[in-house]
Design an enzyme around this catalytic site. Sequence first.
Site, short mmCIF file in Angstrom:
data_model
loop_
_atom_site.label_atom_id
_atom_site.label_comp_id
_atom_site.label_asym_id
_atom_site.label_seq_id
_atom_site.Cartn_x
_atom_site.Cartn_y
_atom_site.Cartn_z
N GLU A 1 -12.12 21.32 -16.86
CA GLU A 1 -13.33 21.11 -17.67
C GLU A 1 -14.54 21.68 -16.93
O GLU A 1 -14.54 21.79 -15.69
CB GLU A 1 -13.51 19.60 -17.91
CG GLU A 1 -14.73 19.25 -18.74
CD GLU A 1 -14.71 17.80 -19.24
OE1 GLU A 1 -13.87 17.01 -18.79
OE2 GLU A 1 -15.57 17.48 -20.09
N ASN B 1 -12.16 16.26 -29.16
CA ASN B 1 -11.72 15.48 -28.00
C ASN B 1 -12.38 14.12 -28.04
O ASN B 1 -13.60 14.02 -28.27
CB ASN B 1 -12.13 16.19 -26.70
CG ASN B 1 -11.96 15.29 -25.47
OD1 ASN B 1 -10.84 15.03 -25.03
ND2 ASN B 1 -13.07 14.78 -24.94
N GLU B 2 -11.62 13.09 -27.82
CA GLU B 2 -12.16 11.73 -27.75
C GLU B 2 -13.22 11.50 -28.83
O GLU B 2 -14.34 11.06 -28.55
CB GLU B 2 -12.70 11.42 -26.34
CG GLU B 2 -11.60 11.46 -25.29
CD GLU B 2 -11.94 10.78 -23.96
OE1 GLU B 2 -13.11 10.44 -23.71
OE2 GLU B 2 -10.99 10.57 -23.17
N TYR C 1 -6.15 6.78 -18.29
CA TYR C 1 -6.46 6.91 -16.86
C TYR C 1 -6.07 5.63 -16.14
O TYR C 1 -6.15 4.54 -16.70
CB TYR C 1 -7.95 7.16 -16.65
CG TYR C 1 -8.38 8.57 -17.03
CD1 TYR C 1 -8.23 9.61 -16.12
CD2 TYR C 1 -8.92 8.85 -18.27
CE1 TYR C 1 -8.62 10.91 -16.45
CE2 TYR C 1 -9.31 10.15 -18.61
CZ TYR C 1 -9.16 11.17 -17.68
OH TYR C 1 -9.54 12.45 -18.01
N GLU D 1 -4.83 13.82 -21.13
CA GLU D 1 -5.64 13.37 -19.99
C GLU D 1 -4.97 12.16 -19.38
O GLU D 1 -4.79 11.13 -20.05
CB GLU D 1 -7.08 13.03 -20.43
CG GLU D 1 -7.89 14.27 -20.76
CD GLU D 1 -9.36 14.00 -21.01
OE1 GLU D 1 -9.92 13.07 -20.39
OE2 GLU D 1 -9.93 14.73 -21.84
N GLN E 1 -8.07 16.28 -13.07
CA GLN E 1 -8.21 17.63 -13.52
C GLN E 1 -7.77 18.58 -12.42
O GLN E 1 -7.64 18.16 -11.28
CB GLN E 1 -9.66 17.91 -13.91
CG GLN E 1 -10.16 17.06 -15.07
CD GLN E 1 -11.50 17.52 -15.65
OE1 GLN E 1 -12.04 18.54 -15.24
NE2 GLN E 1 -12.04 16.74 -16.59
O1 AHR Z 1 -11.77 13.90 -17.45
C1 AHR Z 1 -13.06 13.37 -17.52
C2 AHR Z 1 -13.43 12.88 -18.91
O2 AHR Z 1 -12.63 11.80 -19.24
C3 AHR Z 1 -13.21 13.84 -20.03
O3 AHR Z 1 -14.25 14.72 -20.19
C4 AHR Z 1 -13.11 12.94 -21.21
O4 AHR Z 1 -12.31 13.47 -22.24
C5 AHR Z 1 -12.55 11.65 -20.63
O5 AHR Z 1 -13.28 10.55 -21.02
#
Ligand code: AHR
Length: 501
Positions: free
Chosen positions: A25, A172-173, A248, A304, A353
């Site tokens: 990103e 995205n999101e 995450y 992600e 990432q």
């Molecule tokens: O990876 C960091 C961020 O986490 C990304 O931009 C977003 O999609 C997620 O919330």
Amino acid sequence: MFKLYVNPQNKKGHINRELQGHFSEHLGRCIYEGIYVGENSPIPNTNGMRNDVVNALKEMQIPVLRWPGGCFADEYHWMDGIGPKEKRKRMINTHWGGVVEDNSFGTHEFMELCRQLGCKTYINGNVGSGSVREMSEWVEYMTFEGVSPMAELRKQNGHEAPFRVDYFGVGNENWGCGGNMNPEYYGNLYRHYQTYVRTYDAKKPIYKIACGANVDDYNWTRGVLETTHKGGGSWANGFMNGLSLHYYTHPNGWEHKGSATDFDEKEWYRTLKKTLFMDELIRQHGAIMDQFDKDKKIGMIVDEWGTWFDVEPGTNPGFLYQQNTMRDALVAGINLNIFNKHCDRVKMANIAQLVNVLQSVILTEGDKMILTPTYHVFNMFKCHQDGELLDSYVESEEIGLEDDGRVPNLTESVSLGKDGRIHITVNNLSVEKDYEIEGILADTAIKEATGTILTGGMRDHNTFDDPDKVHTERFVGCRVENNRLKFTIPKCSVLHLEVTV
Ligand code: AHR
């Protein structure tokens, strides 16, 4: 002694190499510095891409790369990033760190990067602040071969032939940074936007990905699928090839993530416990997907995932720069085994990432580069790419320190590789105990077993002063006795065994 059973006769599905995909990103030092330094940089580069980073990623066989975000994707206007660099717009990256974005890395540069890496391309389009026309023209610009305004513009900008877009994300999101939408609203926008994400060359179809849920937001998955599937008939697939999922690992919750390197055993086990939740998420979201798509034609795209800790002290909080220890190695090993086991539904996964952001495989400092423990895990797991998942099971016991940190001591997955060998990847989640394992391959004569191991103390990590502290080694501890594998897996390790049969 724990037994590991493998049935080589029972193939459970194809392991897409994209399960080991990555994400880059416009965030912190991922793209700029980490990958792209520009043609005039003293750092050795090819067309602006760092040679050291590209070579390391090629060695790891990076299969696919997602770009330009993330949250950045829904603020990105692709036309800002094409044409002569001196004319490209300079702006503030308001979402990430408030730094100047000069758009010197745009569509052509991303395609050049993927060309050098030899990987597939995953472009994420802008629904949150973009228009249907903008998205449609981007796809035309990148992929149309005939006569059209956008194809002409691409040619004027130096690229005669169309680029290949393998995957395209429609937003995205969108439940959060991508527009704070509700599932029905997004579902309808998805139907609308994706109509104009056209495949111009039937031999090179674009795989369309709808924005899926955050963690356990099952309401989002159901709401989007209900909306996109309304009408049925030829639209039975909800107009999509894939639906994403983001998860995450925060050991202590979003507010108090904790240090990447300074943690105790409690946090170790809690982190691994939270990582294992990925399995439940895939099952639960998968069960909802099954209601709309019983033949599993729609891929779950975990685009992600990874650890998210506090940033390294003294660094820009908006850059999400964190170190990477043996704990991250275990997180990677656990997740990659989980994805393998769900390869019937999970068709791609992208760790967040690639370089210098969150759970990176590479960290850079000026002209220096280090490979993280997570890199080594990906490098070991490449044996599974495009293999066939084999039926397997490992006996385990519960370990850990407290109720919210109890985990199995061992996790595994097994595949029949393209090389005809059987590849076993096992994680030992314990920080204190080694375990003896006996491997049994049903109705199969074992000729030989060799291996590679990544092991160390739980907080061990590589630094620019000590870049090779954590590294893989040949594993010589596996014997074949009475047609069984006998080995001891050391505490805190990720092991790859390659079995010749
Ligand atoms: O990876 C960091 C961020 O986490 C990304 O931009 C977003 O999609 C997620 O919330």
